[in-house]
Enzyme design. Sequence first.
Site, PDB file in Angstrom:
ATOM      1  N   HIS A   1       0.866  -1.181   0.000  1.00 60.00           N
ATOM      2  CA  HIS A   1       0.000   0.000   0.000  1.00 60.00           C
ATOM      3  C   HIS A   1       0.902   1.231   0.000  1.00 60.00           C
ATOM      4  O   HIS A   1       2.124   1.124   0.125  1.00 60.00           O
ATOM      5  CB  HIS A   1      -0.948  -0.009   1.194  1.00 60.00           C
ATOM      6  CG  HIS A   1      -0.267   0.057   2.535  1.00 60.00           C
ATOM      7  ND1 HIS A   1       0.534  -0.955   3.026  1.00 60.00           N
ATOM      8  CD2 HIS A   1      -0.268   1.019   3.498  1.00 60.00           C
ATOM      9  CE1 HIS A   1       0.981  -0.621   4.225  1.00 60.00           C
ATOM     10  NE2 HIS A   1       0.517   0.577   4.532  1.00 60.00           N
TER      11      HIS A   1
ATOM     12  N   ASP B   1       5.971   4.676   4.772  1.00 60.72           N
ATOM     13  CA  ASP B   1       6.971   3.739   5.279  1.00 60.72           C
ATOM     14  C   ASP B   1       7.020   2.443   4.475  1.00 60.72           C
ATOM     15  O   ASP B   1       7.875   1.594   4.720  1.00 60.72           O
ATOM     16  CB  ASP B   1       6.746   3.447   6.769  1.00 60.72           C
ATOM     17  CG  ASP B   1       5.348   2.956   7.095  1.00 60.72           C
ATOM     18  OD1 ASP B   1       4.402   3.356   6.406  1.00 60.72           O
ATOM     19  OD2 ASP B   1       5.191   2.177   8.060  1.00 60.72           O
TER      20      ASP B   1
ATOM     21  N   ASP C   1       0.513  -4.851   7.524  1.00 57.22           N
ATOM     22  CA  ASP C   1      -0.448  -3.790   7.857  1.00 57.22           C
ATOM     23  C   ASP C   1      -1.895  -4.220   7.651  1.00 57.22           C
ATOM     24  O   ASP C   1      -2.487  -4.021   6.589  1.00 57.22           O
ATOM     25  CB  ASP C   1      -0.156  -2.508   7.068  1.00 57.22           C
ATOM     26  CG  ASP C   1       1.038  -1.752   7.621  1.00 57.22           C
ATOM     27  OD1 ASP C   1       1.847  -2.378   8.332  1.00 57.22           O
ATOM     28  OD2 ASP C   1       1.157  -0.545   7.355  1.00 57.22           O
TER      29      ASP C   1
END
Length: 306
Positions: free
Chosen positions: A63, A67, A208
């Site tokens: 995504h 980071d 994530d």
Amino acid sequence: MSVRDLTILGCSSQQPTRFRNHGAYLLRWNGEGFLFDPGEGTQRQFIFANIAPSVINRIFISHFHGDHCLGLGSILMRLNLDKVRHPIHCYYPASGKKYFDRLRYGTIYHEMIHVVEHPVSKAGLVEDDGRFKIEAAFLQHGIENIGWRITEADTRKFDNQKLIDRGIRGSLVKELQEKGQLNLDGQTIYLDDVSWIRKGDQFSVVIDTLPCQNAIDIARNATLLLCESTYLEEHKELARLHSHLTAKQAALIAKEANAKQLILTHFSARYQNLKLFEQEARTIFANTFVANDLITFPFTKVNLKS
């Protein structure tokens, strides 16, 4: 034998620390280099790892939070500087196309490398080139975010003792392999009589997400699972608030998915002692290890029959 390993170029979430760089993960497998989520500073981490960036031929972006992608532009420019001749395949959520372009063309340079984009808009099979099968699953992180599964092709392995017992050697082995059967001394010998199918190994990435069924599904039967564990269980409310996992939740995913080995990564900067993550996860999934910058984990072959 080709290199098979996973190098942790960085394992910090959101922001780097004095000891942990933004996340980035290099999987070297059967002569290919798979780079996942290159955060800021990834190019420099290659220097510390003593690995040439030119090994990269596939880049995966889960995504477009910074980071997980801020190192993309510099990596592409470095590959351009090194004049790599092989194509660079880039896989990313299709909804993030504009961010991919901004990172790719964010500075002035003459691009000479051949970048092949694979924007992913639906779950399931992304590509199967006969060597590797790439699959995607959408995770739960507030924005479009992809978990990846890479599976190598099954291969046929001969049983050397069975070949010897039947007097099959040299050109006869090649004939048997090509035709599927062989007539020898009045007997028909079939390929399956003296060989077996080795099931291809599988690498899965879950980065994530909240706990969800898709995370389990994309990790199903993984030989090696790389999974985020941003928080410890004592901070599970923070994990829920920011759509992340705890070490315990990552271990539950690995257990439910029947993974063989779990590597935890993407740690919040609030934590110094990463052994706590390993200890927490191992109460549920024993074969767990924590990532740390510049550590390399072997990606060992598992000889399972299909």
